[in-house]
Design an enzyme around this catalytic site. Structure first.
Site, short mmCIF file in Angstrom:
data_model
loop_
_atom_site.label_atom_id
_atom_site.label_comp_id
_atom_site.label_asym_id
_atom_site.label_seq_id
_atom_site.Cartn_x
_atom_site.Cartn_y
_atom_site.Cartn_z
N ASN A 49 69.30 -40.76 19.46
CA ASN A 49 69.87 -40.21 18.23
C ASN A 49 68.99 -38.99 17.92
OD1 ASN A 49 70.93 -39.63 15.73
ND2 ASN A 49 69.94 -41.34 14.69
N PRO A 50 69.27 -37.87 18.58
CA PRO A 50 68.38 -36.71 18.47
C PRO A 50 68.60 -35.94 17.18
CG PRO A 50 70.27 -36.14 19.80
CD PRO A 50 70.45 -37.60 19.40
N PHE A 60 61.87 -41.17 10.25
CA PHE A 60 63.31 -41.17 10.01
C PHE A 60 63.85 -42.59 9.80
CE2 PHE A 60 67.72 -41.06 11.74
CZ PHE A 60 68.27 -40.20 10.82
#
Length: 232
Positions: A133-134, A24
């Site tokens: 920051n899931p 990510f």
């Protein structure tokens, strides 16, 4: 292909981080999450271990952007960074070495939704802060993501389930067992989540957690949550 992957690196909070697909890519909003954590640590030094800087747990470390930013700006801090994806763990290791911060970070391949995951974290002692920051995108919104995101980035790092709460609730359930007496959780979330998280916490009083702060991102959307542990 996202430009970050083409270049092979990207800046985050003044740090140059290596980027490789499908890990990510950190977004500008997440820099604001880091800034809020730094503000709180500066304002509440009594809330961390007096003999040292804070011990921080990051859930879902990805490229290591949050963890390494906090380490670089809190010289006495230590971080435990976990991610269930081997590619993310490897990249965080590489970025920690690149920034010469590897001595203050423990990087663990761990799925926080797995049974008994707390036992892998207990040896490090109670933590002062949990930061994440899931994956928080509502599953029905995944198809609206830009094609370059859907094609190249790890969608597991984005999809938070039906209401985007799957991993958030796991973090909130685990946190009381891992935090010190006045520890805090800082989360990046969807703008619909402050109300959902507040309602969920009210339905789980046994966790002794309270939503004490909501902060907007630079677009004016409620994007960040501060949840604090209280005495039972």
């Amino acid at each position: 292909m996202p430009v970050q992957y083409i270049l092979g690196e990207w800046d985050f909070q003044g740090l140059s981080l290596k980027m490789v697909p499908p890990v990510f890519i950190p977004r500008p909003e997440t820099e604001e999450l880091v800034e809020w954590v730094l503000e709180e640590v500066a304002q509440r030094p009594h809330a961390v271990r007096t003999q040292d800087g804070p011990l921080i747990l990051e859930v879902g470390c990805g490229s290591g952007a949050i963890a390494l930013s906090l380490l670089s700006q809190l010289p006495k801090s230590q971080v435990i960074a976990v991610d269930k994806e081997e590619a993310a763990v490897t990249l965080t290791h590489e970025n920690a070495q690149r920034l010469r911060l590897q001595d203050r970070i423990r990087i663990i391949c761990l799925d926080v939704t797995s049974e008994g995951c707390c036992t892998d974290l207990w040896p490090w002692g109670p933590v002062d802060l949990v930061v994440s920051n899931p994956p928080y995108i509502f599953h029905k919104d995944m198809e609206q993501l830009a094609p370059e995101i859907r094609s190249y980035e790890d969608l597991v790092a984005l999809d938070g389930g039906d209401e985007g709460m799957d991993i958030i609730t796991h973090i909130l359930t685990l946190a009381p067992r891992l935090l010190n007496a006045s520890g805090s959780i800082f989360l990046e979330v969807d703008p619909r989540h402050p109300e959902l998280v507040s309602s969920w916490l009210q339905g789980h009083p046994d966790l002794h957690l309270s939503l004490v702060g909501v902060r907007e991102d630079f677009c004016g959307r409620p994007r960040f949550l501060h949840v604090q542990k209280s005495a039972p």
